[in-house]
Design an enzyme around this catalytic site. Structure first.
Site, mmCIF file in Angstrom:
data_model
loop_
_atom_site.group_PDB
_atom_site.id
_atom_site.type_symbol
_atom_site.label_atom_id
_atom_site.label_comp_id
_atom_site.label_asym_id
_atom_site.label_seq_id
_atom_site.Cartn_x
_atom_site.Cartn_y
_atom_site.Cartn_z
ATOM 1 N N SER A 234 0.831 -1.189 0.000
ATOM 2 C CA SER A 234 0.000 0.000 0.000
ATOM 3 C C SER A 234 0.877 1.254 0.000
ATOM 4 O O SER A 234 1.698 1.425 -0.893
ATOM 5 C CB SER A 234 -0.958 -0.046 1.195
ATOM 6 O OG SER A 234 -2.003 0.876 1.047
ATOM 7 N N ASP A 328 -8.225 -6.071 -5.797
ATOM 8 C CA ASP A 328 -7.868 -5.027 -4.834
ATOM 9 C C ASP A 328 -8.910 -3.914 -4.905
ATOM 10 O O ASP A 328 -9.101 -3.290 -5.944
ATOM 11 C CB ASP A 328 -6.480 -4.483 -5.188
ATOM 12 C CG ASP A 328 -5.971 -3.441 -4.215
ATOM 13 O OD1 ASP A 328 -6.721 -3.059 -3.289
ATOM 14 O OD2 ASP A 328 -4.815 -3.000 -4.379
ATOM 15 N N HIS A 362 -6.281 -6.631 -1.431
ATOM 16 C CA HIS A 362 -5.219 -5.657 -1.174
ATOM 17 C C HIS A 362 -4.152 -6.173 -0.217
ATOM 18 O O HIS A 362 -2.965 -6.006 -0.455
ATOM 19 C CB HIS A 362 -5.839 -4.378 -0.604
ATOM 20 C CG HIS A 362 -4.892 -3.239 -0.453
ATOM 21 N ND1 HIS A 362 -4.332 -2.580 -1.531
ATOM 22 C CD2 HIS A 362 -4.389 -2.624 0.660
ATOM 23 C CE1 HIS A 362 -3.544 -1.612 -1.097
ATOM 24 N NE2 HIS A 362 -3.557 -1.618 0.236
#
Length: 420
Positions: A234, A328, A362
């Site tokens: 991220s 994601d 994610h």
């Protein structure tokens, strides 16, 4: 008498275990439940329904779950599907050195549809899931501006060095570094906001802080030079890509579901300034549960007005591994990775590799980390949707973890095994 056997009963948290139940009646229906309590006192559990074979046995490597939290032959399904009784919580090991997760596996001779404290199992086994193997050394880092924790494998080394970063969760997150050290890497778990005297929130990325951390790691006598690796997810992936771009001693970068541009926060490095693409909060999508989907919040880095926000990754001297989940819902990581790889190729660079997992979300973490589609996150008022599907995501974690280690060893070198 029924008996459940877990092999091995003590293991690293990223290692598979074999689960078998013996002593049942032929074709008997049973529930196998896994449960663990985290350091905050929050209970996580999962359960699946099985029918014993003609010998009264259930072997999770060959017996299909007929229902519960999953279906099919999934030997580690009970670990993959652990979820909290308190909604939207994420199972994260905080004290990796002091204790393992103790996962209790209970067998019930009926179908258990919900948690019932009065229900009595016919067999139980507690298994320990450690995030460090014996002999791992952890040193708290507080040197110059750098804060964090350095994990070293047992032995003299030298070991390939890796900086390990997470995203918007902030603070010091150590579980992946403990596992990396258990597999032969000198791993520096590096916080960059929300920890000790670091900024409470992230308002800018000061790359000189990360350069200082890289230099600190490289000068350690047990770290194998001349370069280091970086792994991030991220926002951590975005920063890892920036490090690869501007820091010449970053030789291997693992980018897990992030951006190829600066988003929300600008980057400063010496006389270099890269602005951040603004967030468009009005693009947030709301689910029926009140969780938010932020996939469309981020501006398009291909837009002419944001070209100065894109990282010039063609300057990277090292190799980059993009680990991408096709489902994601936190960001469009697939597009970001494709744009980054195309930019490298446009400049004649062949230093990237893509691992694409169509059903993964994610939070791609080490194997057997529970799949979480929605969790609360610090600083966000409503739960966040991370995306993904249980089986595809969990298999992506298994495959990518091995590939990540292989990639880091290939480009950083292997530890001096003769000196371990």
């Amino acid at each position: 008498m029924a008996q459940i056997i877990v092999t091995p009963v003590v293991s690293l948290a990223d290692e598979p275990v074999k689960i078998c139940v013996f002593g049942l009646k032929p074709t008997q229906l049973v529930t196998i439940q896994a449960s663990v309590t985290d350091e905050r006192g929050i209970l996580f559990h999962s359960r699946a329904f099985y029918r014993a074979d003609s010998s009264g046995e259930v072997d999770l490597e060959r017996t299909a779950a007929s229902g519960g939290d999953f279906q099919g032959v999934l030997p580690m399904g009970l670990f993959w599907s652990l979820r909290s009784v308190k909604p939207f919580q994420r199972l994260i090991k905080r004290d990796v050195m002091g204790s393992p997760f103790r996962v209790t596996l209970d067998v019930y001779d009926f179908l258990l549809f919900k948690t019932d404290p009065a229900a009595q199992p016919v067999a139980s086994q507690v298994t320990e899931r450690w995030f460090v193997k014996p002999g791992i050394e952890r040193t708290k880092i507080r040197e110059g501006r750098v804060r964090g924790a350095l994990f070293l494998p047992p032995g003299e080394g030298p070991f390939p060095g890796v900086i390990d970063m997470f995203g918007g969760i902030g603070g010091l997150v150590e579980f992946r570094s403990g596992l990396l050290a258990s597999h032969g890497f000198a791993s520096l778990a590096l916080p960059y906001f929300g920890y000790e005297d670091l900024p409470r929130t992230l308002t800018e990325v000061d790359l000189e802080y990360f350069e200082e951390a890289a230099n600190l790691l490289l000068k350690h006598p047990k770290v194998l030079g001349p370069g280091i690796g970086v792994i991030g997810v991220s926002k951590g992936a975005e920063i890892a890509l920036a490090m690869a771009t501007f820091l010449k001693h970053v030789k291997a970068t693992v980018f897990i579901n992030g951006f190829n541009s600066m988003n929300g926060t600008p980057l400063h490095y010496r006389d270099i300034h890269i602005p951040g693409i603004p967030y468009y909060e009005e693009r947030i999508l709301l689910s029926d549960s009140g969780a938010i989907d932020t996939c469309y919040v981020f501006g398009d880095p291909l837009s002419p007005k944001y070209q100065d926000c894109v990282l010039p990754i063609e300057k990277a001297v090292g190799h980059i591994l993009f680990v991408i989940g096709g489902e994601d819902r936190s960001c469009n990581s697939k597009r970001n990775a494709e744009e980054a790889i195309e930019r490298l190729r446009h400049h004649g660079r062949n230093n990237s590799q893509l691992l694409f997992y169509p059903g993964a979300g994610h939070l791609i973490e080490p194997p057997a980390s529970p799949f979480v589609r929605v969790t609360v996150s610090p600083g966000v008022l409503q739960p966040l949707i991370w995306g993904g599907e249980l089986v595809a995501h969990s298999k992506a974690q298994e495959h990518s973890w091995l590939e990540i280690q292989r990639f880091l060893r290939l480009h950083l070198g292997k530890p001096s095994m003769s000196r371990l």
